[in-house]
Every structure is written in structure tokens, then in C-alpha cells.
Design a protein around this motif. Structure first.
Motif, short mmCIF file in Angstrom:
data_model
loop_
_atom_site.label_atom_id
_atom_site.label_comp_id
_atom_site.label_asym_id
_atom_site.label_seq_id
_atom_site.Cartn_x
_atom_site.Cartn_y
_atom_site.Cartn_z
N VAL A 169 0.83 -1.21 0.00
CA VAL A 169 0.00 0.00 0.00
C VAL A 169 0.87 1.26 0.00
O VAL A 169 0.62 2.20 -0.76
N LYS A 170 1.89 1.26 0.83
CA LYS A 170 2.78 2.43 0.88
C LYS A 170 3.44 2.67 -0.47
O LYS A 170 3.57 3.82 -0.92
N TYR A 171 3.86 1.59 -1.12
CA TYR A 171 4.49 1.75 -2.42
C TYR A 171 3.48 2.25 -3.45
O TYR A 171 3.78 3.14 -4.25
N ALA A 172 2.28 1.67 -3.43
CA ALA A 172 1.24 2.09 -4.38
C ALA A 172 0.90 3.57 -4.19
O ALA A 172 0.71 4.30 -5.15
N ARG A 173 0.85 4.01 -2.93
CA ARG A 173 0.57 5.41 -2.66
C ARG A 173 1.68 6.30 -3.24
O ARG A 173 1.41 7.36 -3.80
N SER A 174 2.92 5.85 -3.15
CA SER A 174 4.03 6.63 -3.69
C SER A 174 3.98 6.72 -5.21
O SER A 174 4.59 7.61 -5.80
#
Length: 388
Positions: A169-174
């Protein structure tokens, strides 16, 4: 196979097979091959152990018989490898079979004078083992990944599925993802995945817009994907299941691999070759612990024992490395220094760096992978150390 479930009566493994310590059968175990039968770690429990003045007594509690016997033996063999590879002379590791009676195994381990217990594997065995271990103030470093069993004297070393979701999720948000949805199976694993997703989305500033659940079997996941697609309003969807069922849902969300919806998988995709064969999964992302050291370990294991290890067996190897690190400042005959397990810098093992958080659950460094043209590519490497 029902390896996806994570209820208390079953074993959970991570990585393609590491949904451990909550399911009766661990998915993605070592394939059967011809060769010698694996053996437990050296010095299996005898009636009386010799007196040790220079070595630490360490108990390994895993099933070596019964439904999960092969898995337990794979972990035991990995601990043997770690002792041999490190030339460890200050540890006496004794294996106790939890396949039929975990509490009796723990009682024997305590009576033999062990100062720390590596195990058990099954989440539902932890309370039984604790009954005996707490009387002697002996801590557990469990191979389970069920954070619910963690406590002041129970450290959960298994790879928690929620950490994979959080990393993705953190990567997708970035990368610009803002509106998230999910397709979640019924049961404990689904509940944990849903909770992890909601927490990760909220914590990263995204928005959770929709979620559909399904019963695992037949075309239920296809129906859930169809309902979700009709609701719309999302740009990223987590499919919390293995590649086979995930591909069915992806076929609805990204027919023939087309469309702009970003798909996220879980640690269940790690090591499963079928993930590369589904057109609808092209471009999908998931997170897992690094496999960079596993190939060498697997080859060495195969040479020694004549078969491939279960993916989860690296936990046994890393538990020995962890114990050796603690033993630098731990005098034989003294109580195990629990405080050393909470080092903020963590520890390095075959699965990368890890450290125990405030809840005594192992926090893992994970990499993000993407399915691309028939292969899985690392698009964001796992960090080599913790930032603090």
C-alpha cells in the motif's frame, strides 16, 4: 489445500508458503523427491541430558510426526545447518516433538534445563507450551505468524501477512494510488488482511472506498469481483488470496490484462510460479521478504538432505543465528536475556533484517515485486537496515 486459513486451530505460513502457524497444512512446502529422509536436529531429547558448563541449552519445539511432521523436520534440519555453517560450539539444541502433545514436549524441555524455547510452530500450541515454560521463566521464540499469541515472554518470529499488505500500500501510494478497494475471503485470514489494508490505507493518507467478501470455492470470488467492478470508484484493488483464485478475480477487473486498475496481491503469491501465467495479473504488485539468500540455502539443504526445504524452514536457521547473537553476552547457566531481543537495530537472517516491535512481533524488511511479461521483477528492494 486449506493453507490460506489462519484460525487458531490451523497453521498460518509467509512467502509463497509462509502463511504459518494457523493452518493444519502449510502451503508451498518442499516437494517430495527421492533421497534420504530428513532427520531432526542433533541430540534429540533423551531421558537425561549431560551436564553443560560451556553450552547454552536451547529447546526446539516442532512437530516431527503427524500432519505437519515434514514441515517440522524441515525446520529442524535448518537449525542443524545453521549450527554446522557457523561452527557453533556454545549451543546444545535439543528437538522435542509437539506432533501429539505440545504441553508434554514443553514439560520435558523444561525438565531438561533448557533456557529458551524456539517454537512452537502452531499458534494453538503456544498456550500449552506456556503453561510449562512460565513456571521456569523460559521465553518462547515462536515460528507462528499469529500476532495474537505474542506476549511479554512470547516473541512471534513468523512473517505476519499484514506487513506485506502495508508495504504494498505504501508503495502504491508513492506511485499515485489514492482510492483503494478489496476482495477478501471469509475467515481469519480475510479478517486480518482487511484490517491490515484499512490501517495501511488510512496511515498513508489514502481512501478506502469498497470491499467485497467471498466464500472460498467455486466461482464466489468471481461474483465478488463483479460486484466490486459494478460499484467502481477505485484505482487500486487488493485481492487477498493465492494466485489461482486471484487470477479469476483479476479476469473481471482487468479482462485480458487491459484497464488501468492497479492490482495488489499478498505474500501468498511469493514463490508461486502460476502468478506469471495469468494474463490478468500482469502489472500486479505484491510484497514479500527477499529471496536473495534462499536459493543458496535451498541448494545446500538439498545437498545435505536430498530434498527441497519448506520455505518456512528459514525461520529455524534464523532462530539459531538470533540465539548465537544473543549468546555473545549470555553466560551459560544464566537466564535468557530477553531484553536483547528488543534491539532497535534488529538482526540479519536468511530472510533479511528483522526486529521485534513493542508487541514482540517480528517486523520484517520487505521488497515489492511486480508481475511482468512472464516473470516477477523486484521494483522496490527491501531495505538492508532499519531507519530507527
Amino acid at each position: 489445500m486449506n493453507g490460506w486459513k489462519m484460525n487458531r486451530r490451523k497453521l498460518m505460513v509467509a512467502g509463497s508458503a509462509l502463511l504459518l502457524a494457523g493452518c493444519k497444512v502449510i502451503p508451498g512446502g518442499g516437494p517430495n523427491t527421492t533421497g534420504p529422509t530428513p532427520t531432526p536436529t542433533p541430540e534429540p531429547s533423551a531421558t537425561t541430558l549431560p551436564t553443560d558448563d560451556a553450552r547454552h541449552r536451547v529447546a526446539l519445539l516442532v512437530p516431527t510426526t503427524g500432519t505437519n511432521g515434514d514441515v517440522g523436520l524441515s525446520i529442524a534440519n535448518a537449525t542443524t545447518m545453521a549450527l554446522l555453517d557457523t561452527n557453533a560450539s556454545n549451543l546444545r539444541i535439543t528437538t522435542y516433538d509437539t506432533g501429539t502433545d505440545a504441553r508434554s514436549a514443553a514439560a520435558k524441555a523444561i525438565a531438561d534445563g533448557n533456557s529458551v524455547i524456539l517454537g512452537p510452530l502452531m499458534a494453538d500450541n503456544v498456550p500449552q507450551v506456556l503453561v510449562e515454560a512460565r513456571r521456569a521463566n523460559v521465553p518462547l521464540i515462536s515460528f507462528s505468524n499469529d500476532s495474537a499469541v505474542a506476549g511479554p515472554d512470547v516473541f512471534v518470529m513468523g512473517i505476519a501477512p499484514g506487513q506485506s499488505i502495508e508495504r504494498s500500500v505504501k508503495y502504491a501510494r508513492s506511485r499515485g494510488a489514492t482510492r483503494f478497494a478489496a476482495i477478501i475471503p471469509d475467515g481469519d485470514y480475510g479478517q486480518r488482511a482487511a484490517a491490515a489494508l484499512s490501517s495501511a490505507v488510512a496511515g498513508s493518507g489514502g481512501t478506502m472506498v469498497a470491499s467485497e467478501t467471498y466464500a472460498r470455492g467455486n466461482t464466489s470470488i468471481v461474483s465478488a469481483a463483479t460486484r466490486l467492478q459494478s460499484r467502481g470508484g477505485f484505482d487500486t484493488v487488493l485481492i487477498a488470496d493465492g494466485p489461482r483464485l486471484a487470477a479469476q478475480a483479476a479476469g473481471v477487473l482487468r479482462p485480458r490484462g487491459t484497464g488501468t486498475t492497479q492490482l495488489l496481491g499478498t505474500e501468498l503469491w511469493s514463490g508461486d510460479s502460476s502468478v506469471t501465467r495469468a494474463v490478468a495479473l500482469r502489472g500486479a504488485m505484491f510484497s514479500a521478504v527477499s529471496d536473495s539468500r534462499f536459493k543458496r540455502f535451498s541448494d545446500s539443504y538439498n545437498t545435505r538432505f536430498g530434498k527441497q526445504p519448506y520455505r518456512i524452514s528459514t525461520l529455524g536457521y534464523d532462530a539459531v543465528l538470533l540465539t548465537l547473537r544473543v549468546a555473545r553476552d549470555w553466560k551459560p547457566g544464566r537466564k535468557f536475556p530477553i531484553s536483547t531481543l528488543r534491539s532497535p537495530d534488529g538482526f540479519l537472517g536468511l530472510d533479511g533484517v528483522f526486529r521485534f516491535n513493542r508487541n514482540n512481533v517480528a517486523e520484517r524488511a520487505m521488497e515489492v515485486r511486480q508481475v511482468q511479461d512472464g516473470k516477477v521483477v523486484i521494483i522496490s528492494p527491501a531495505p538492508g537496515k532499519f531507519g530507527g
